[in-house]
Design a protein around this motif. Structure first.
Motif, PDB file in Angstrom:
ATOM      1  N   THR A 111      -0.158  -1.540   1.487  1.00  0.00           N
ATOM      2  CA  THR A 111       0.846  -2.531   1.101  1.00  0.00           C
ATOM      3  C   THR A 111       0.346  -3.461  -0.002  1.00  0.00           C
ATOM      4  OG1 THR A 111       0.138  -3.997   2.895  1.00  0.00           O
ATOM      5  CG2 THR A 111       1.950  -2.486   3.367  1.00  0.00           C
ATOM      6  N   GLY A 112      -0.975  -3.553  -0.174  1.00  0.00           N
ATOM      7  CA  GLY A 112      -1.516  -4.383  -1.247  1.00  0.00           C
ATOM      8  C   GLY A 112      -1.299  -3.793  -2.622  1.00  0.00           C
ATOM      9  N   LEU A 113      -1.014  -2.488  -2.686  1.00  0.00           N
ATOM     10  CA  LEU A 113      -0.801  -1.814  -3.967  1.00  0.00           C
ATOM     11  C   LEU A 113       0.641  -1.369  -4.190  1.00  0.00           C
ATOM     12  CD1 LEU A 113      -3.956   0.529  -4.143  1.00  0.00           C
ATOM     13  CD2 LEU A 113      -3.642  -1.704  -5.243  1.00  0.00           C
ATOM     14  N   SER A 114       1.420  -1.263  -3.106  1.00  0.00           N
ATOM     15  CA  SER A 114       2.754  -0.687  -3.230  1.00  0.00           C
ATOM     16  C   SER A 114       3.671  -1.216  -2.129  1.00  0.00           C
ATOM     17  CB  SER A 114       2.660   0.843  -3.134  1.00  0.00           C
ATOM     18  OG  SER A 114       3.935   1.442  -3.061  1.00  0.00           O
ATOM     19  N   SER A 115       4.974  -1.203  -2.418  1.00  0.00           N
ATOM     20  CA  SER A 115       5.972  -1.595  -1.419  1.00  0.00           C
ATOM     21  C   SER A 115       6.531  -0.392  -0.663  1.00  0.00           C
ATOM     22  CB  SER A 115       7.119  -2.360  -2.098  1.00  0.00           C
ATOM     23  OG  SER A 115       7.702  -1.590  -3.132  1.00  0.00           O
ATOM     24  N   SER A 117     -13.511   0.356   8.967  1.00  0.00           N
ATOM     25  CA  SER A 117     -14.828   0.867   8.558  1.00  0.00           C
ATOM     26  C   SER A 117     -14.890   1.166   7.070  1.00  0.00           C
ATOM     27  CB  SER A 117     -15.163   2.147   9.333  1.00  0.00           C
ATOM     28  OG  SER A 117     -14.409   3.254   8.850  1.00  0.00           O
ATOM     29  N   CYS A 118     -13.746   1.156   6.411  1.00  0.00           N
ATOM     30  CA  CYS A 118     -13.658   1.644   5.033  1.00  0.00           C
ATOM     31  C   CYS A 118     -13.819   0.535   3.996  1.00  0.00           C
ATOM     32  CB  CYS A 118     -12.307   2.337   4.822  1.00  0.00           C
ATOM     33  SG  CYS A 118     -12.097   3.009   3.148  1.00  0.00           S
ATOM     34  N   ASP A 119     -14.521   0.871   2.930  1.00  0.00           N
ATOM     35  CA  ASP A 119     -14.525   0.026   1.737  1.00  0.00           C
ATOM     36  C   ASP A 119     -14.348   0.942   0.533  1.00  0.00           C
ATOM     37  OD1 ASP A 119     -14.556  -2.274   0.279  1.00  0.00           O
ATOM     38  OD2 ASP A 119     -16.680  -2.728   0.565  1.00  0.00           O
ATOM     39  N   THR A 120     -13.468   0.550  -0.364  1.00  0.00           N
ATOM     40  CA  THR A 120     -13.244   1.288  -1.604  1.00  0.00           C
ATOM     41  C   THR A 120     -13.695   0.395  -2.748  1.00  0.00           C
ATOM     42  OG1 THR A 120     -11.338   2.425  -0.635  1.00  0.00           O
ATOM     43  CG2 THR A 120     -11.543   2.456  -3.032  1.00  0.00           C
ATOM     44  N   GLU A 178     -10.190  -6.562   4.701  1.00  0.00           N
ATOM     45  CA  GLU A 178     -10.388  -8.001   4.469  1.00  0.00           C
ATOM     46  C   GLU A 178      -9.579  -8.503   3.280  1.00  0.00           C
ATOM     47  OE1 GLU A 178     -14.092 -10.966   3.305  1.00  0.00           O
ATOM     48  OE2 GLU A 178     -14.494  -9.206   4.557  1.00  0.00           O
ATOM     49  N   THR A 179      -9.433  -7.681   2.251  1.00  0.00           N
ATOM     50  CA  THR A 179      -8.652  -8.090   1.074  1.00  0.00           C
ATOM     51  C   THR A 179      -7.167  -7.752   1.244  1.00  0.00           C
ATOM     52  OG1 THR A 179      -8.796  -6.021  -0.196  1.00  0.00           O
ATOM     53  CG2 THR A 179     -10.659  -7.552  -0.368  1.00  0.00           C
ATOM     54  N   GLU A 180      -6.812  -7.206   2.408  1.00  0.00           N
ATOM     55  CA  GLU A 180      -5.433  -6.802   2.709  1.00  0.00           C
ATOM     56  C   GLU A 180      -4.928  -5.763   1.706  1.00  0.00           C
ATOM     57  OE1 GLU A 180      -3.222 -10.455   2.948  1.00  0.00           O
ATOM     58  OE2 GLU A 180      -3.935 -10.857   4.973  1.00  0.00           O
TER      59      GLU A 180
END
Length: 286
Positions: free
Chosen positions: A90-94, A152-155, A193-195
């Motif tokens: 949702t942070g990148l697209s609706s 667990s994921c970080d990109t 964390e950055t949503e």
């Protein structure tokens, strides 16, 4: 409860691929010169790279609303009463909102899980959901597991400049502010964390130091041989291979898969971007 599992092309896979897994997928849209194309259907990664090299402006957007409605209507006709969706974050697209709205209009129950990123982990999460459901797990158990995978994921992204991301409005204010600094290689990331929005982790002077920072970051968050580690690139295969080797040397037993960065992200990062996506898959979760 009869559940249809739904995702989108943010996974980097086509509708045909997902159909073979018993999962439904909707193509995100890529607009070029006023024409809209379906990602992974009638516009592919080589096409996008050609446009990037030619400096042709491109935009991305959610799947066509009519196509979402048509899919959900057909699913309802087939006897499905619930949509379980893992779309691009949702942070990148609706996209999530559009899926939920379409489901509500048709009286379908909607369960949407935010992956807080896209690409491989998005695909892992929708596959895990279907496997767990078919193995007899409850919806609550599935949701908890998917949230654990996402957590667990970080990109982490290394980009040459921030112009594409700034124009697309997909940066947090802090990350966007880095765009005005000269001779800086920003280290960006998106996670729970950055949503799912792209935020700044650090600013360094060289790409080599940026890669070292990323490797230290991976170690700090506990990435080990049990993690799935993806290195993605935007037409920078040789650099990505060298980056992968640095990670292998730093993290004992690390197995790394090299891929092209998905089109709907690479359009916003531009050429030369290197990305790492690391997460603990279902099979390795305690």
């Amino acid at each position: 409860m009869n559940i249809a599992f739904v995702t989108d092309s943010g996974t980097g896979k086509s509708k045909e691929y997902w159909a073979e897994q018993g999962i439904y997928s909707l193509p995100l849209q890529i607009e070029v010169n006023g024409h809209s194309f379906d990602e992974e259907e009638n516009i592919m990664i080589p096409d996008v790279l050609n446009y990037l090299h030619a400096n042709v402006p491109m935009k991305t957007s959610l799947p066509k609303l009519g196509e979402i409605e048509d899919l959900f209507e057909s699913l309802k006709e087939k006897g499905y009463d619930t949509i379980f969706a893992v779309p691009i974050c949702t942070g990148l697209s609706s996209t999530m909102n559009a899926l939920e709205m379409a489901a509500n209009m048709l009286g379908l129950e909607f369960i949407g899980i935010d992956c807080y990123t896209t690409a491989v982990v998005q695909g892992e999460m929708i596959l895990t959901a279907k496997k767990m459901w078919e193995s007899g797990h409850s919806i609550d158990e599935i949701v908890r597991m998917l949230n654990r995978i996402a957590d667990s994921c970080d990109t982490i992204l290394l980009v040459d400049d921030l112009n594409h991301l700034k124009q697309g409005g997909r940066l947090t204010p802090m990350a966007a502010a880095l765009g005005g600094l000269l001779k800086i290689k920003p280290v960006l990331h998106l996670d729970m964390e950055t949503e799912g929005r792209i935020d700044a982790l650090a600013k360094v002077r060289t790409m080599s130091k940026a890669q070292d920072y990323v490797i230290n970051r991976l170690k700090e968050i506990g990435v080990n041989k049990d993690y799935t580690i993806i290195v993605a690139h935007v037409d920078a295969k040789e650099a990505a291979e060298k980056y992968s080797e640095k990670i292998r040397k730093a993290i004992e037993g690390a197995k790394i898969r090299l891929i092209d960065l998905v089109s709907t992200v690479s359009i916003h990062t531009g050429l030369g971007c290197l990305a790492v996506e690391a997460f603990l898959p279902y099979e390795k979760q305690k």
